[in-house]
Write a protein that holds these residues in place. Structure first.
Motif, PDB file in Angstrom:
ATOM      1  N   VAL A 361     -18.597 -31.517  13.262  1.00 42.24           N
ATOM      2  CA  VAL A 361     -18.221 -29.472  13.398  1.00 42.24           C
ATOM      3  C   VAL A 361     -19.416 -29.366  15.033  1.00 42.24           C
ATOM      4  O   VAL A 361     -18.684 -28.610  15.565  1.00 42.24           O
ATOM      5  CB  VAL A 361     -19.867 -28.626  12.652  1.00 42.24           C
ATOM      6  N   GLN A 362     -20.344 -30.385  15.495  1.00 44.22           N
ATOM      7  CA  GLN A 362     -21.041 -29.826  16.703  1.00 44.22           C
ATOM      8  C   GLN A 362     -20.180 -30.419  17.992  1.00 44.22           C
ATOM      9  O   GLN A 362     -19.858 -30.210  18.824  1.00 44.22           O
ATOM     10  CB  GLN A 362     -22.070 -30.020  16.534  1.00 44.22           C
ATOM     11  N   ARG A 363     -18.834 -31.269  17.768  1.00 46.72           N
ATOM     12  CA  ARG A 363     -18.052 -32.040  18.395  1.00 46.72           C
ATOM     13  C   ARG A 363     -18.559 -32.995  18.984  1.00 46.72           C
ATOM     14  O   ARG A 363     -18.827 -33.235  20.534  1.00 46.72           O
ATOM     15  CB  ARG A 363     -17.553 -30.816  19.068  1.00 46.72           C
ATOM     16  N   LYS A 364     -19.514 -33.924  18.191  1.00 43.92           N
ATOM     17  CA  LYS A 364     -20.349 -34.912  19.540  1.00 43.92           C
ATOM     18  C   LYS A 364     -19.991 -36.020  18.569  1.00 43.92           C
ATOM     19  O   LYS A 364     -19.762 -35.690  16.721  1.00 43.92           O
ATOM     20  CB  LYS A 364     -21.493 -33.984  19.555  1.00 43.92           C
ATOM     21  N   LEU A 365     -20.783 -37.254  18.630  1.00 46.99           N
ATOM     22  CA  LEU A 365     -20.165 -38.517  17.660  1.00 46.99           C
ATOM     23  C   LEU A 365     -21.859 -39.189  18.170  1.00 46.99           C
ATOM     24  O   LEU A 365     -21.448 -40.146  19.136  1.00 46.99           O
ATOM     25  CB  LEU A 365     -18.961 -39.316  17.790  1.00 46.99           C
ATOM     26  N   SER A 366     -22.856 -39.578  16.895  1.00 48.15           N
ATOM     27  CA  SER A 366     -23.565 -40.412  17.402  1.00 48.15           C
ATOM     28  C   SER A 366     -24.133 -41.159  15.571  1.00 48.15           C
ATOM     29  O   SER A 366     -24.317 -40.794  14.800  1.00 48.15           O
ATOM     30  CB  SER A 366     -24.766 -39.499  17.806  1.00 48.15           C
ATOM     31  N   LEU A 367     -23.924 -42.233  16.258  1.00 43.43           N
ATOM     32  CA  LEU A 367     -23.842 -43.242  15.308  1.00 43.43           C
ATOM     33  C   LEU A 367     -24.972 -43.819  15.229  1.00 43.43           C
ATOM     34  O   LEU A 367     -25.967 -44.067  13.645  1.00 43.43           O
ATOM     35  CB  LEU A 367     -22.752 -44.929  15.300  1.00 43.43           C
ATOM     36  N   ARG A 368     -26.105 -43.484  15.677  1.00 42.85           N
ATOM     37  CA  ARG A 368     -27.703 -43.891  16.035  1.00 42.85           C
ATOM     38  C   ARG A 368     -28.093 -42.278  15.446  1.00 42.85           C
ATOM     39  O   ARG A 368     -28.810 -43.141  14.498  1.00 42.85           O
ATOM     40  CB  ARG A 368     -28.032 -43.931  16.477  1.00 42.85           C
ATOM     41  N   GLU A 369     -27.497 -41.616  15.229  1.00 43.21           N
ATOM     42  CA  GLU A 369     -28.324 -40.140  14.311  1.00 43.21           C
ATOM     43  C   GLU A 369     -27.765 -40.565  12.931  1.00 43.21           C
ATOM     44  O   GLU A 369     -28.695 -40.002  12.014  1.00 43.21           O
ATOM     45  CB  GLU A 369     -27.104 -39.282  14.748  1.00 43.21           C
ATOM     46  N   ALA A 370     -26.266 -40.742  12.896  1.00 46.27           N
ATOM     47  CA  ALA A 370     -26.191 -40.957  11.157  1.00 46.27           C
ATOM     48  C   ALA A 370     -26.582 -41.581  10.814  1.00 46.27           C
ATOM     49  O   ALA A 370     -26.916 -41.560   9.395  1.00 46.27           O
ATOM     50  CB  ALA A 370     -24.556 -41.019  11.178  1.00 46.27           C
ATOM     51  N   PHE A 371     -27.142 -43.108  11.475  1.00 43.48           N
ATOM     52  CA  PHE A 371     -27.786 -44.184  10.421  1.00 43.48           C
ATOM     53  C   PHE A 371     -29.079 -43.635  10.486  1.00 43.48           C
ATOM     54  O   PHE A 371     -29.443 -44.318   9.658  1.00 43.48           O
ATOM     55  CB  PHE A 371     -28.072 -45.264  11.581  1.00 43.48           C
ATOM     56  N   ASN A 372     -29.541 -43.117  11.769  1.00 47.12           N
ATOM     57  CA  ASN A 372     -31.319 -41.995  11.124  1.00 47.12           C
ATOM     58  C   ASN A 372     -31.897 -41.280   9.967  1.00 47.12           C
ATOM     59  O   ASN A 372     -32.237 -41.381   9.373  1.00 47.12           O
ATOM     60  CB  ASN A 372     -31.488 -42.259  12.250  1.00 47.12           C
ATOM     61  N   TYR A 373     -30.732 -40.678   9.998  1.00 50.71           N
ATOM     62  CA  TYR A 373     -30.344 -39.416   8.923  1.00 50.71           C
ATOM     63  C   TYR A 373     -30.260 -39.825   7.108  1.00 50.71           C
ATOM     64  O   TYR A 373     -30.760 -40.091   6.551  1.00 50.71           O
ATOM     65  CB  TYR A 373     -28.881 -38.946   8.806  1.00 50.71           C
ATOM     66  N   SER A 374     -29.043 -40.941   7.538  1.00 53.76           N
ATOM     67  CA  SER A 374     -28.925 -41.419   6.070  1.00 53.76           C
ATOM     68  C   SER A 374     -29.852 -42.594   5.929  1.00 53.76           C
ATOM     69  O   SER A 374     -30.464 -42.331   4.914  1.00 53.76           O
ATOM     70  CB  SER A 374     -27.730 -42.893   6.396  1.00 53.76           C
ATOM     71  N   LEU A 375     -31.196 -43.297   7.191  1.00 47.71           N
ATOM     72  CA  LEU A 375     -32.058 -44.103   6.525  1.00 47.71           C
ATOM     73  C   LEU A 375     -33.470 -43.202   5.859  1.00 47.71           C
ATOM     74  O   LEU A 375     -33.946 -43.680   4.671  1.00 47.71           O
ATOM     75  CB  LEU A 375     -32.315 -44.628   7.830  1.00 47.71           C
ATOM     76  N   GLN A 376     -33.551 -42.067   6.415  1.00 41.57           N
ATOM     77  CA  GLN A 376     -34.687 -40.806   5.954  1.00 41.57           C
ATOM     78  C   GLN A 376     -34.138 -40.841   4.771  1.00 41.57           C
ATOM     79  O   GLN A 376     -35.173 -40.467   3.910  1.00 41.57           O
ATOM     80  CB  GLN A 376     -34.964 -40.013   7.126  1.00 41.57           C
TER      81      GLN A 376
END
Length: 489
Positions: A361-376
Motif C-alpha cells: 500500500v505504501q509502495r515499498k518493500l522491506s523483507l527485514r521489516e516484514a520479518f521483524n513484524y512477524s518475529l514480534q
C-alpha cells in the motif's frame, strides 16, 4: 473423520445366535464363540472401521459374577483383546491396509439379566468392590495392548463416578468417556433406576423416557467428569439419533473442546430381543454430516443395531471427507498435538503477509521489516491468555471475558506491538516513545470499534484451543492497518 465399528454383541449374535448369555449379554462370547467374535471384528474392518472396540462391554468381574463366570474374568478380557488383534492380522493378510486402533471397552452395564434389572434386582457389588472391578479390567486390557480405553454407557452418575475414579490410575493410555442419554431434556440419571431405559415398541413409535427428579443435565455431568478424571475424548453412545444433536451441543456447552465421537444405536429393545429397523445407513451418514458440521464431532460409528453396512457407508463418507480436507485435517492434528508450535508459525506467516500487504500500500518493500513484524507477532502469548480465561472463568461468561480482553489484554498487546516492533527495527528509543505517544491511543480506540464484537463471537462459538488462531486469521486485515499505524512518523 475416524470411523468406529458397530454393535459387536449383535453382530456376534448374527453369526452365532446361541452365543448370547441371558444373565450377562455378551459376557461369555469370547470364551464360548471366539471365532464368531473374530469374524464380527473382521466384518467391521472390511467395512472400513478405523477403531474396533474389544468385546469386553460385559466382562468386568461383577457382570461375570452374575453370569456365573467370575473365575474367568482375566481369561475373558485377555482373550477379547487377542481376538481383536488376530482379526486385524487376518484383515491385513487378506489385503487390508492401514493402522486400525483397538479400544478396550469398560462399561457400567448393570449385572444380572434383563428381568432382574427391570425389577430393580441388579446384582451390583459394594462401591469399593465396583471400583476395584473396573480398575482390574482396565489394567488387563492395557497389559494386553489396547491403544485406548472406552468407558461405555455412562447414563447415571452413581456408577459413572466410580468408573471414572477407577480409571484415574491408568497412565499412558488415552481414555474416552462414553455418555448415554434417554430423555428429551438431555439429562443423566443420578443413580441406576430401572423402569426400562429404552422405550418398548418399534422405532417410529418410540417416545423418549422421562428422567427422574434428581437427574442432572448432561452439561453438568460433563463438567464434573472432565474435572475429576484424565479424559481425553468424549463419546455419545447408545443414544437415539433424534436426541444426539442436542446431546452433542450440551457436551460442547460444558466447555469441552477436545475429541468428540458419537455412535448411536438403531432400533429398540423389546425386552426379549432387539428390533433393528430404526436407522438405515444413508440416514446415519446424513446425521453424521450434521453432527460434524454443527458440533465438530470427529469420530462416528454405531452401537446396538448398527452393522457393517452402516459402517461401510460411514467409511465411504469419511474417506471422501479426508480427500477434500487433507490440509485442514493435518492442521487440526497439529493444533491438537503441538498447539504452541502450530500457533507460533501460524502467527509468523499471517503477520508477515499482512506487513507485506501494508508495505505494498505504501509502495515499498522491506523483507527485514516484514520479518521483524512477524518475529514480534509469533510468540503464542494469546494462547495462554485465552486458555487462562477458559480455565479460570469456565464455559460461558462471554460478556465478562470480552470485557477483560478489551479493557486489559488488548491495550497491553498493542503497546507490546509498538515497542517490540520499534526495537526490532532498531528505532531510537525516543522515536519509539514518540510513536507510542502519537499513535497508540488512536489505535486502541479504533480497536474498540472492531474487536469487542469479534472477541464476543469468538468466545461464544469457537473452542478455546482455536480461539487465538481464529483471532490471528481475522487479524490479517487488522495487522495491515496496524503495520501502517506503527510506521507513521
Amino acid at each position: 473423520v475416524l470411523v468406529i465399528d458397530g454393535g459387536m454383541g449383535m453382530e456376534v449374535e448374527k453369526i452365532a445366535p446361541e452365543s448370547l448369555n441371558a444373565a450377562g449379554w455378551s459376557s461369555s462370547m469370547n470364551l464360548t464363540h471366539p471365532d464368531a467374535v473374530k469374524e464380527a471384528h473382521l466384518r467391521f474392518l472390511r467395512a472400513g472401521a478405523d477403531i474396533i472396540i474389544t468385546n469386553t462391554y460385559g466382562t468386568n468381574r461383577h457382570i461375570l459374577e452374575a453370569a456365573g463366570l467370575a473365575d474367568k474374568t482375566e481369561e475373558n478380557n485377555r482373550t477379547a483383546v487377542r481376538l481383536a488383534k488376530q482379526a486385524i492380522q487376518d484383515w491385513r493378510a487378506s489385503g487390508g491396509s492401514g493402522e486400525p486402533a483397538i479400544a478396550g471397552s469398560v462399561s457400567i452395564h448393570a449385572p444380572g439379566n434383563e428381568k432382574s434389572k427391570l425389577e430393580g434386582r441388579s446384582a451390583w457389588p459394594t462401591g469399593t468392590q465396583e471400583l476395584a472391578n473396573y480398575a482390574e479390567q482396565a489394567k488387563i486390557l492395557v497389559e494386553e495392548g489396547v491403544d485406548m480405553l472406552f468407558i461405555e454407557i455412562v447414563w447415571n452418575m452413581e456408577h459413572g463416578r466410580r468408573v471414572v475414579e477407577a480409571l484415574k490410575s491408568m497412565s499412558g493410555v488415552p481414555i474416552f468417556l462414553g455418555l448415554t442419554v434417554f430423555n428429551e431434556e438431555i439429562c443423566v440419571e443420578s443413580h441406576d433406576i430401572r423402569d426400562g431405559p429404552l422405550k418398548i415398541g418399534k422405532f417410529d413409535e418410540r417416545a423418549a423416557k422421562a428422567h427422574s427428579p434428581d437427574a442432572i443435565s448432561l452439561t453438568q455431568a460433563v463438567q464434573e467428569f472432565i474435572s475429576a478424571g484424565n479424559i481425553v475424548g468424549i463419546n455419545l453412545m447408545q443414544t437415539k439419533s433424534d436426541l444426539v444433536l442436542k446431546a452433542l451441543q450440551a457436551v460442547r456447552a460444558a466447555g469441552w473442546t477436545g475429541a468428540l465421537g458419537v455412535y448411536p444405536d438403531s432400533g429398540t429393545w423389546l425386552r426379549d430381543s432387539w428390533d433393528c429397523s430404526g436407522l438405515d445407513p444413508a440416514d446415519l451418514v446424513k446425521y453424521a454430516k450434521q453432527w460434524k458440521e454443527e458440533t465438530n464431532a470427529q469420530l462416528f460409528g454405531g452401537c446396538c443395531g448398527v452393522g457393517p453396512e452402516h459402517i461401510a457407508a460411514l467409511s465411504s463418507w469419511a474417506k471422501s471427507s479426508r480427500g477434500s480436507l487433507t490440509l485442514a485435517m493435518w492442521y487440526d492434528s497439529q493444533m491438537r498435538t503441538r498447539p504452541l508450535w502450530t500457533k507460533t508459525w501460524t502467527s509468523f506467516v499471517l503477520s508477515g503477509f499482512s506487513n507485506l500487504t501494508a508495505q505494498a500500500v505504501q509502495r515499498k518493500l522491506s523483507l527485514r521489516e516484514a520479518f521483524n513484524y512477524s518475529l514480534q507477532a509469533c510468540p503464542p502469548y494469546s494462547h495462554f491468555w485465552f486458555m487462562m480465561l477458559d480455565t479460570q472463568l469456565g464455559p460461558g461468561k462471554v460478556a465478562l471475558k470480552t470485557l477483560l480482553d478489551q479493557a486489559f489484554w488488548r491495550p497491553l498487546l498493542l503497546l507490546y506491538v509498538f515497542v517490540s516492533n520499534g526495537l526490532l527495527n532498531r528505532h531510537k528509543w525516543t522515536d519509539i516513545k514518540d510513536n507510542v505517544r502519537k499513535n497508540l491511543a488512536p489505535v486502541i480506540f479504533n480497536a474498540w470499534k472492531v474487536w469487542p464484537a469479534v472477541m464476543y463471537l469468538n468466545q461464544k462459538h469457537v473452542p478455546a484451543l482455536y480461539q487465538s488462531s481464529v483471532m490471528d486469521l481475522i487479524s490479517f486485515f487488522w495487522d495491515v492497518y496496524l503495520s501502517l499505524a506503527q510506521s507513521r512518523k
